[in-house]
Design a protein around this motif. Structure first.
Motif, short mmCIF file in Angstrom:
data_model
loop_
_atom_site.label_atom_id
_atom_site.label_comp_id
_atom_site.label_asym_id
_atom_site.label_seq_id
_atom_site.Cartn_x
_atom_site.Cartn_y
_atom_site.Cartn_z
N ILE A 21 29.63 -15.80 -24.40
CA ILE A 21 29.79 -17.45 -24.67
C ILE A 21 30.28 -17.59 -23.65
O ILE A 21 31.45 -17.67 -23.06
N ASP A 22 29.66 -19.04 -22.41
CA ASP A 22 30.34 -19.35 -21.16
C ASP A 22 30.97 -18.09 -20.34
O ASP A 22 31.91 -18.09 -20.19
N PHE A 73 15.27 -19.87 -26.45
CA PHE A 73 16.54 -19.83 -25.94
C PHE A 73 17.29 -18.38 -25.44
O PHE A 73 17.47 -17.33 -24.94
N MET A 74 16.87 -18.34 -26.78
CA MET A 74 16.83 -16.55 -26.68
C MET A 74 15.79 -15.36 -26.28
O MET A 74 16.45 -14.52 -25.96
N ALA A 119 26.27 -24.78 -23.12
CA ALA A 119 25.45 -25.77 -23.61
C ALA A 119 24.80 -25.99 -22.69
O ALA A 119 23.50 -27.07 -23.30
N GLU A 120 24.97 -26.28 -21.36
CA GLU A 120 23.34 -26.65 -20.67
C GLU A 120 22.59 -25.49 -20.71
O GLU A 120 21.49 -26.26 -19.72
N LEU A 121 22.73 -24.62 -20.61
CA LEU A 121 21.42 -23.56 -20.88
C LEU A 121 21.01 -23.76 -22.05
O LEU A 121 19.05 -23.94 -22.40
N ASN A 160 15.06 -28.58 -23.62
CA ASN A 160 13.56 -29.93 -22.15
C ASN A 160 12.39 -29.08 -21.36
O ASN A 160 11.44 -29.46 -22.15
N GLY A 161 12.62 -27.19 -21.96
CA GLY A 161 11.65 -26.80 -21.65
C GLY A 161 10.83 -26.75 -22.80
O GLY A 161 9.61 -26.72 -22.43
#
Length: 467
Positions: free
Chosen positions: A264-265, A294-295, A308-310, A316-317
């Motif tokens: 995480i971060d 994401f995973m 949060a950014e990823l 968006n993707g």
């Protein structure tokens, strides 16, 4: 198809024990709380592995257990003043809800450790008879690691090094061990703990024996793939191999797959650092399809950093893919023509499918698989339009949908919900709470969450926002 085998530390061609069939066991969670996003990674990864095998035409027998007897479950039960069974049943149901939200397919079988005690007693008895296990004075049964020549072959640890390392760790209640590396198969009950009768003492099984027995019962003495997080390589999976191969007299699993950790971060996830997130908490900010996407955006053997950014990037993707599919659906409704027009290339689509399959055949490289899907989206956006043939539009749409289904990505856009509908549902929830019908109130909140609406109970009343 090649799989990186933790046992040999190299990629190997997948050859099933039985042609056309895959027997796969994945270690499931210990059910004492809501699952966290670290638990979610192996669930998503190995669900995708299963889906790809099915895409390739294999029949997959997929078994994943719930560990429903454990120190953590007992501790939680004592804290709440209920029995351990109440805790485990509650969190099995909550886990299943989260898995459904993550679009993880139900396993062929989800065995519970507490329902397989008879099999554990049989295997432990077998190991004692064959000299692989022994009973200490207090009734604890230990596995004799020196009796198994291959101990350490999965984790690539040397048993002599392990012995010297373990000697420095003095654990109370383990004075009955012959060797510091020996591990527990059965242990005596403590006051207030659940227990079962056994020939050695009233007690409960050790963690490792549970999976060996459940795998044997539902998949047989030998399986194709055993999988889990990399934290399970040692001691859990190492001990499973020792028990299973000593009891069954044959190789336990041909291929061992392990996913890497989630940070995480750029820091290890832990409650003490305040960066510990449950899947349920993430679902209040994002649709869980975003978490799944994401995973899969990194190779399963690569460490994955959550931020949060990823997550926004993944959102968006994913939206790009869903929008492209929706555009194709809209075109399909008005398009005509059952054959491709000039300039519409089936080969260009098939080349990207081949690229996707090559990525997945190479140790399930979902990151490169997703790249191929994005190339399909780009091809679709640039070549499909109002003048396209229906045949081409449908072929593009069905191809993207098929490849996304392997990744567990639902391409159906959630229907837009109007503000007035939200207000009506919130009012109904408020009424349910006044009526003390909390089950209905929770159900309405859940319905809104599925539609991408997050509720916040504040002093000023209920506020809502779109996730």
């Amino acid at each position: 198809m090649k799989i990186f085998n933790t046992l040999t530390r190299q990629k190997e061609e997948f050859v099933p024990l039985e042609p056309g069939k895959v027997k796969m066991y994945v270690c499931g969670p210990t059910v004492y709380n809501f699952i966290h996003i670290g638990n979610a990674r192996p669930m998503i990864v190995f669900d995708t592995v299963r889906r790809y095998f099915e895409y390739k035409g294999y029949e997959v027998n997929f078994v994943s257990n719930f560990t429903d007897v454990d120190d953590k479950i007992i501790k939680k039960a004592i804290e709440e003043g209920v029995d351990a069974d109440t805790i485990s049943k509650r969190y099995i149901e909550e886990c299943k809800k989260d898995m459904e939200g993550l679009n993880v397919k139900p396993a062929t079988k989800n065995p519970l450790a507490t329902e397989e005690i008879c099999g554990m007693l049989d295997m432990i008895g077998n190991l004692i008879e064959s000299g692989h296990a022994y009973v200490a004075a207090d009734g604890t049964v230990y596995f004799r690691t020196k009796s198994f020549d291959g101990y350490g072959k999965l984790s690539h640890k040397n048993i002599e090094d392990l012995q010297s390392g373990f000697r420095e760790i003095k654990v109370t209640g383990e004075e009955g061990k012959e060797d510091p590396t020996d591990f527990v198969l059965w242990k005596p009950k403590k006051e207030g703990e659940p227990y079962w009768e056994s020939p050695w003492c009233e007690g409960r099984p050790g963690w490792h024996i549970e999976c060996s027995v459940m795998s044997k019962k539902y998949l047989g003495d030998q399986i194709d793939i055993h999988a889990g997080g990399e934290d399970l390589v040692f001691p859990h999976h190492e001990n499973e191999i020792a028990q299973s191969e000593s009891a069954n007299g044959k190789e336990f699993a041909k291929y061992w797959m392990h996913n890497a950790f989630l940070n995480i971060d750029n820091r290890k996830m832990s409650k003490s650092l305040g960066n510990f997130f449950t899947v349920r908490e993430i679902s209040e900010k994002y649709d869980l399809s975003v978490l799944r996407f994401f995973m899969l955006s990194a190779h399963y053997r690569s460490p994955l950093n959550f931020s949060a950014e990823l997550m926004e990037s993944s959102k968006n993707g994913l939206e790009r893919i869903l929008t492209a599919v929706q555009k194709l659906k809209d075109l399909e409704s008005s398009a005509a023509g059952d054959s491709f027009k000039e300039g519409e290339s089936r080969e260009a689509v098939d080349e990207l499918v081949a690229k996707y399959e090559a990525a997945m055949d190479d140790d399930f490289n979902t990151a490169d698989g997703i790249s191929a899907v994005f190339e399909l989206v780009k091809l679709s956006n640039s070549t499909a339009g109002p003048d396209s043939s229906r045949a081409y539009v449908v072929y593009l749409k069905e191809t993207i949908e098929k490849l996304c289904d392997v990744l567990g990505i639902v391409t159906e856009k959630k229907e837009e919900i109007l503000d007035s509908e939200i207000e009506e549902m919130i009012a109904a929830r408020q009424q349910a709470r006044k009526d003390k019908n909390f089950a209905l109130a929770d159900e309405i909140r859940g319905q809104l969450l599925l539609k991408g609406i997050v509720l916040e109970d504040t002093r000023e009343g209920v506020k809502w926002k779109r996730a």
